[in-house]
Design an enzyme around this catalytic site. Structure first.
Site, PDB file in Angstrom:
ATOM      1  N   ILE A  46      -7.378   7.657  -1.106  1.00  0.00           N
ATOM      2  CA  ILE A  46      -7.332   6.054  -1.357  1.00  0.00           C
ATOM      3  C   ILE A  46      -8.272   5.584  -0.350  1.00  0.00           C
ATOM      4  O   ILE A  46      -7.983   6.132   0.971  1.00  0.00           O
ATOM      5  CB  ILE A  46      -5.792   5.635  -1.221  1.00  0.00           C
ATOM      6  CG1 ILE A  46      -5.608   4.338  -1.189  1.00  0.00           C
ATOM      7  CG2 ILE A  46      -5.165   6.310   0.130  1.00  0.00           C
ATOM      8  CD1 ILE A  46      -3.991   3.908  -1.298  1.00  0.00           C
ATOM      9  N   SER A  47      -8.878   4.860  -0.428  1.00  0.00           N
ATOM     10  CA  SER A  47      -9.910   4.232   0.472  1.00  0.00           C
ATOM     11  C   SER A  47      -9.392   3.376   1.690  1.00  0.00           C
ATOM     12  O   SER A  47      -8.005   3.058   1.542  1.00  0.00           O
ATOM     13  CB  SER A  47     -10.871   2.959  -0.329  1.00  0.00           C
ATOM     14  OG  SER A  47     -11.573   3.718  -1.262  1.00  0.00           O
ATOM     15  N   GLN A  48     -10.022   3.612   3.000  1.00  0.00           N
ATOM     16  CA  GLN A  48      -9.465   2.845   4.265  1.00  0.00           C
ATOM     17  C   GLN A  48      -9.446   1.389   3.781  1.00  0.00           C
ATOM     18  O   GLN A  48     -10.465   0.751   3.062  1.00  0.00           O
ATOM     19  CB  GLN A  48     -10.508   3.050   5.264  1.00  0.00           C
ATOM     20  CG  GLN A  48     -10.310   2.588   6.470  1.00  0.00           C
ATOM     21  CD  GLN A  48     -11.474   2.846   7.305  1.00  0.00           C
ATOM     22  OE1 GLN A  48     -12.237   3.563   7.338  1.00  0.00           O
ATOM     23  NE2 GLN A  48     -11.462   1.916   8.538  1.00  0.00           N
ATOM     24  N   ARG A  98       0.911  -1.265  -0.044  1.00  0.00           N
ATOM     25  CA  ARG A  98       0.067  -0.158  -0.085  1.00  0.00           C
ATOM     26  C   ARG A  98       0.984   1.393   0.126  1.00  0.00           C
ATOM     27  O   ARG A  98       0.489   2.504  -0.431  1.00  0.00           O
ATOM     28  CB  ARG A  98      -0.881   0.031   1.325  1.00  0.00           C
ATOM     29  CG  ARG A  98      -2.069   1.044   1.192  1.00  0.00           C
ATOM     30  CD  ARG A  98      -3.268   1.001   2.251  1.00  0.00           C
ATOM     31  NE  ARG A  98      -4.007   1.823   2.272  1.00  0.00           N
ATOM     32  CZ  ARG A  98      -4.470   2.744   3.146  1.00  0.00           C
ATOM     33  NH1 ARG A  98      -3.584   3.165   4.294  1.00  0.00           N
ATOM     34  NH2 ARG A  98      -5.450   3.534   2.879  1.00  0.00           N
TER      35      ARG A  98
END
Ligand code: SAH
Length: 231
Positions: free
Chosen positions: A80-82, A54
């Site tokens: 950026i999504s959790q 990530r």
């Protein structure tokens, strides 16, 4: 001894590329554990996320927070999504190898990588030109090979329809009809639906040509799904 030398070489190689270190791996393991403890049960999804670095998808200002379970700003005012949300949506999507998956909202490319790790054939569409270009720069060196589109996800990608799975990673006020049309029979669409005060996660299963079974899966917070494309 031989194994040790091999590993050391690998370590040096990672260091030189600044791609991946044992530290990153350790942090990622802890993050996956955290996501599992929050209720994600699909081990294949967790394993897939365990393989995606990530930190290489993050904006450099937030790189030290790559392995915390939070959403972070990326370019073009997006996020950026959790990780928990990525895991939740991916679990709902029931991805298996070789399925044809359309992702709406490429963003950083992180979710794209997770889908590819699950063996899906991924078609991903982004409306922000900068993100469309940057995601390719991030994914290509990692050997992730989705098919990229620059355009409005409300239109879907009719030339490649139908899709076995469709995943929307931005909040739609209303489920886009064209995405329902482009869903294969037996296919699954996952989309957060609602305005900026909060969105419900919706899963739609297309049972037949005209029958769609929809279920709700809790509240989330996404950036809005916007119309048209943006230079
Ligand atoms: N999957 C991404 C999430 C990014 S946030 C990730 O893991 O990083 C949602 C993304 O959806 C943003 O990049 C935003 O630009 C994009 N988006 C919003 N509306 C869209 C639309 N109509 N078509 C395509 N992409 C859209």
């Amino acid at each position: 001894m031989a194994i040790y030398v091999q590993e050391y070489k690998l370590y040096l190689c990672f260091q030189m590329n600044q791609k991946e270190s044992y530290r990153h791996k350790g942090l990622r393991k802890r993050l996956i554990e955290e996501v599992r403890n929050k209720g994600i049960q699909d081990e294949e999804v967790l394993d897939a996320m365990g393989r995606v670095p990530r930190h290489l998808f993050m904006d450099s200002s937030f790189i030290n927070f790559s392995y915390t379970d939070k959403a972070f700003p990326i370019a073009a005012g997006q996020t950026i999504s959790q990780p928990y949300t990525v895991a939740f949506q991916t679990e709902l999507l029931e991805v298996t190898r070789h399925l044809k998956v359309l992702e709406v909202g490429t963003g950083s490319g992180y979710q794209t990588a997770v889908l590819l790790e699950l063996g899906a054939r991924v078609y991903t569409i982004e409306r922000q030109r900068q993100l469309f270009l940057e995601a390719q720069k991030t994914l290509a060196p990692l050997n992730y090979k989705p098919i990229y589109f620059y355009g409005d996800g409300y239109e879907g990608v009719p030339a490649y329809a139908p899709f076995d799975r469709i995943l929307v990673t931005a909040a739609a006020q209303k489920i886009p009809q064209k995405l329902l049309d482009q869903l294969a029979i037996g296919g699954i669409l996952v989309v957060p639906e609602g305005d900026q005060s909060g969105q419900k996660m919706i899963k739609v299963v297309r049972e037949s040509k005209d029958s769609f079974l929809s279920s709700e899966h809790g509240y989330f917070s996404f950036v809005p799904m916007l119309k048209g494309k943006n230079n």
